[in-house]
Enzyme design. Structure first.
Site, short mmCIF file in Angstrom:
data_model
loop_
_atom_site.label_atom_id
_atom_site.label_comp_id
_atom_site.label_asym_id
_atom_site.label_seq_id
_atom_site.Cartn_x
_atom_site.Cartn_y
_atom_site.Cartn_z
N LYS A 52 20.79 -46.97 9.77
CA LYS A 52 21.78 -45.93 10.02
C LYS A 52 22.23 -45.28 8.71
O LYS A 52 22.40 -44.06 8.63
CB LYS A 52 22.98 -46.51 10.78
CG LYS A 52 22.67 -46.76 12.26
CD LYS A 52 23.69 -47.66 12.96
CE LYS A 52 23.21 -48.00 14.38
NZ LYS A 52 24.03 -49.00 15.07
N GLN A 96 29.32 -52.59 14.64
CA GLN A 96 28.03 -53.07 15.15
C GLN A 96 28.22 -54.29 16.05
O GLN A 96 28.94 -55.23 15.70
CB GLN A 96 27.10 -53.40 13.96
CG GLN A 96 25.68 -53.74 14.32
CD GLN A 96 24.90 -52.54 14.89
OE1 GLN A 96 25.14 -51.39 14.56
NE2 GLN A 96 23.96 -52.84 15.77
N ASP A 119 29.89 -44.12 18.91
CA ASP A 119 29.05 -44.96 19.77
C ASP A 119 29.26 -44.62 21.25
O ASP A 119 28.44 -44.98 22.10
CB ASP A 119 29.46 -46.44 19.60
CG ASP A 119 28.44 -47.23 18.80
OD1 ASP A 119 27.26 -46.85 18.79
OD2 ASP A 119 28.85 -48.24 18.19
#
Ligand code: GUN
Length: 294
Positions: A52, A96, A119
């Site tokens: 990322k 995450q 997200d």
């Protein structure tokens, strides 16, 4: 049979993002910024976060990975979330997953400002998605929708079977594909571990989306001739044929299934790169919103 290359499609999307960012920089604006918070040393999570960060640099974003110790408490993580919510230089951030067991994942996700939740996991964003209102769509489902759209695949009136009802893939995809939009307007069947006659149901799919996390689960005899098959699975399967000691495998038995279908996405090189790119798209949207650039 056409292979849907997530690598090629995501390269195009990244070029588009890069061009847009460069236009904003020319206007004297700062770079968009994405932050990823990683707790502990989970192998795949580290790989994803590194990727990322790399993607951000490719398109001209600022990025930062905040790597916290496995022993980080829920309170500490919540205070990081608060800090990032309040930091005006951060357009979007992700925590995450999975998190260490002692941390309540839901509590953390609920603490993230929905306007920075790139997200798309916050209930506000899931609700907006369900109602067709503006918000962030989770990266993998958004990537799958882009794949269908950019490959010119007709979805309207088609029967789409999704295997796997996870909160971050199957469930949101079932909503997106049933929506009155393009891509969308599918008749959706969302299947899961308790589904009876799974093979027969899969065989009725015009569009089959495998997102259950079982390598090679979808075999040729479960797929209708001419179907579109999207493989969302990314499993590490042990091997002694390379240095890493594992191979990345999808949920679809590519070799047997690919002979029967009209379109198929491979693993690796399919949905994975699209997921990464969708996170960039969401971050750019967050940035544009904060500068009123929409
Ligand atoms: N773990 C696996 N996939 C994802 C994702 O898309 N976002 C986050 N935050 N964690 C993940």
């Amino acid at each position: 049979m056409e292979i849907i290359s997530g690598v090629a499609l995501s390269r195009n999307i990244k070029e588009e993002i890069k061009e847009e960012v460069s236009g904003f920089l020319d206007q004297g604006l700062r770079k968009p910024k994405l932050v990823a918070v990683l707790v502990g040393l989970d192998g795949p999570s580290q790989t994803y976060v590194n990727a990322k960060v790399k993607d951000c640099h490719q398109v001209g974003f600022e990025s930062e990975a905040i790597r916290l110790d496995e022993s980080t408490s829920e309170e500490e993580l919540l205070s990081w979330v608060k800090k990032l919510n309040e930091d005006a230089s951060v357009d979007g951030f992700i925590v995450q997953l999975p998190l260490p067991k002692k941390i309540d994942e839901t509590k953390i996700l609920l603490a993230i400002d929905p306007l920075k939740d790139v997200d798309g996991f916050h209930p506000v964003n899931i609700g907006n998605m369900a109602l067709g209102l503006p918000g962030f769509v989770p990266a993998t489902p958004a990537g799958v929708m882009q794949m269908l759209d950019r490959s010119g695949i007709e979805t309207s009136g088609k029967h789409c079977v999704i295997v796997g009802r996870s909160k971050i893939v199957g469930m949101p995809l079932s909503i997106l594909l049933a929506r009155n939009s393009n891509p969308g307007n599918c008749t959706v069947t969302l299947t899961h571990s308790r589904t009876k006659n799974l093979e027969e149901i899969c065989k009725e799919a015009d569009i089959l989306i495998a997102a259950l996390g079982k390598p090679g689960f979808i075999k040729a005899d479960m797929v209708k001739k001419g179907a579109v098959v999207i493989d969302v699975g990314i499993s590490r399967v042990e091997t002694d044929t390379n240095e890493k000691g594992y191979l990345i495998q999808g949920d679809v038995d590519f070799n047997s299934v690919s002979d029967k279908v009209s379109f198929i996405s491979p693993v690796p090189g399919g949905v994975g790169p699209m997921t990464r790119t969708s996170l960039l798209t969401n971050t750019l949207r967050a940035y544009k919103r904060s500068f009123n650039l929409n």
